[in-house]
Design an enzyme around this catalytic site. Structure first.
Site, mmCIF file in Angstrom:
data_model
loop_
_atom_site.group_PDB
_atom_site.id
_atom_site.type_symbol
_atom_site.label_atom_id
_atom_site.label_comp_id
_atom_site.label_asym_id
_atom_site.label_seq_id
_atom_site.Cartn_x
_atom_site.Cartn_y
_atom_site.Cartn_z
ATOM 1 N N CYS A 12 0.813 -1.228 0.000
ATOM 2 C CA CYS A 12 0.000 0.000 0.000
ATOM 3 C C CYS A 12 0.839 1.267 0.000
ATOM 4 O O CYS A 12 0.339 2.344 -0.325
ATOM 5 C CB CYS A 12 -0.937 0.001 1.201
ATOM 6 S SG CYS A 12 -2.070 -1.409 1.231
ATOM 7 N N HIS A 47 -3.778 7.049 3.518
ATOM 8 C CA HIS A 47 -4.094 5.813 2.807
ATOM 9 C C HIS A 47 -5.500 5.375 3.184
ATOM 10 O O HIS A 47 -5.853 5.320 4.363
ATOM 11 C CB HIS A 47 -3.069 4.740 3.183
ATOM 12 C CG HIS A 47 -3.447 3.362 2.738
ATOM 13 N ND1 HIS A 47 -3.900 3.083 1.457
ATOM 14 C CD2 HIS A 47 -3.444 2.174 3.407
ATOM 15 C CE1 HIS A 47 -4.158 1.793 1.360
ATOM 16 N NE2 HIS A 47 -3.892 1.224 2.522
ATOM 17 N N ASN A 81 -10.216 -0.357 -0.182
ATOM 18 C CA ASN A 81 -8.772 -0.189 -0.060
ATOM 19 C C ASN A 81 -8.129 -0.578 -1.398
ATOM 20 O O ASN A 81 -8.120 -1.747 -1.768
ATOM 21 C CB ASN A 81 -8.252 -1.081 1.063
ATOM 22 C CG ASN A 81 -6.749 -0.984 1.267
ATOM 23 O OD1 ASN A 81 -6.019 -0.454 0.427
ATOM 24 N ND2 ASN A 81 -6.277 -1.504 2.385
#
Length: 330
Positions: free
Chosen positions: A113, A257, A287
């Protein structure tokens, strides 16, 4: 510290959408359970026959158009992903072919990520060494291919997406934003907390006809990941602000994030950021891993929430474990 400019930005979400209601038909869950724990209502998934680099190509074309740059002008291609369609050839090489260019420096970067921000560090180094470079950075993830739809803890989280940036030296052209600073960190000892594609035991080899094991799919210790994510995202953000003699009051927008709402709220609280200054698009994307931050920035810009003159702080956390924070001036 070398500052680099963003000349263009583009993003792409595949058309198919999976809602929480649809997920509840596959696994023991509900819209209320998912929303209360993650903030996610729906996520976009690759269409049948579509690939990671198909998304990356769509985002790249939009970023190039936004920058007024042709693919032929690109000198370096960075591709942030941990879900490319092959181990080799790399996603960056496949993207070059789809863009009709060859002979370029092209490499994939896997920081999960945190991939986009880690790639910005690499881009900064390339531009420092070659000030006339034009770098295309694509961040794309196809986590639907690695998601166990029967595992409630992880199947509700991830969506597929891509985003792209055209980067170069400050002052080379019309600038969308400038990256003032960035910091990264890793801790491989905690890698087992979030992983997929683990190795087999020594002496065991794959053969045609083998069934997929649990290690093929995303596995996460949610409680521990939450703790490390909040702690490290907040700490690295404070470090970047302090190094630039700034406080959180100097930041106009926080783009964390988009992991889940609880993590973003906890990071915002630790940093003392008012809720209205935190940009969130997680609800409709899930996500999207490495694509998360540039996807959110592009959406904020298109919505008019992100305007010229704003200072933006981004922070991220991912498998590895990896974390990063970066400061931008738009």
């Amino acid at each position: 510290m070398q500052k680099i400019a963003i000349f263009g930005l583009g993003s792409y979400l595949p058309d198919p959408v999976m809602t929480n209601a649809e997920l509840s038909k596959l696994v023991d869950t509900s819209d209320e359970w998912i929303t209360s724990r993650t903030g996610i209502k729906e996520r976009h998934l690759l269409a049948k026959g579509q690939t990671n680099t198909d998304m990356g190509h769509a985002a790249a074309v939009r970023a190039l158009a936004d920058a007024g740059v042709t693919a032929d002008e690109i000198t370096h291609v960075l591709y942030a992903t941990c879900t490319g369609e092959y181990i080799t050839p790399s996603a960056s090489c496949l993207l070059c072919d789809k863009l009709g260019i060859s002979g370029r420096f092209a490499v994939d970067i896997n920081a999960a990520c945190s991939g986009c921000l880690f790639s910005l560090v690499v881009a900064r180094g390339l531009i420092s060494a070659q000030p006339d470079a034009k770098v295309l950075l694509v961040a794309a993830e196809a986590h639907s291919a690695r998601t166990n739809r029967l595992a409630r803890a992880t199947c509700v989280l991830c969506g597929d997406a891509a985003a792209a940036l055209v980067l170069g030296s400050e002052g080379m052209g019309k600038t969308l934003a400038v990256m003032d600073d960035i910091e990264t960190g890793t801790d491989g000892s905690l890698g087992p907390l979030l992983h997929f594609g683990g190795p087999r035991e020594c002496g065991e080899y794959y053969k045609i006809g083998d069934t997929l094991g649990v290690d093929y799919f995303i596995s996460m210790n949610g409680r521990e990941v939450y703790k490390h994510a909040v702690r490290n995202m907040a700490a690295v953000s404070k470090d970047v602000l302090a190094r630039n003699n700034l406080t959180i009051d100097d930041v106009d927008m926080l783009v964390p994030h988009q992991a889940n709402m609880r993590i973003m709220e906890a990071v915002g609280s630790r940093l003392g950021v008012p809720e209205e200054k935190v940009f969130v698009n997680l609800t409709n994307t899930g996500n999207t891993s490495a694509a998360s931050i540039p996807l959110a920035i592009d959406e904020a810009r298109r919505q008019g929430a992100l305007r010229p003159g704003m200072r933006v702080l981004t922070c991220t956390f991912g498998g590895g474990l990896t974390w990063s924070a970066a400061l931008f001036r738009f």
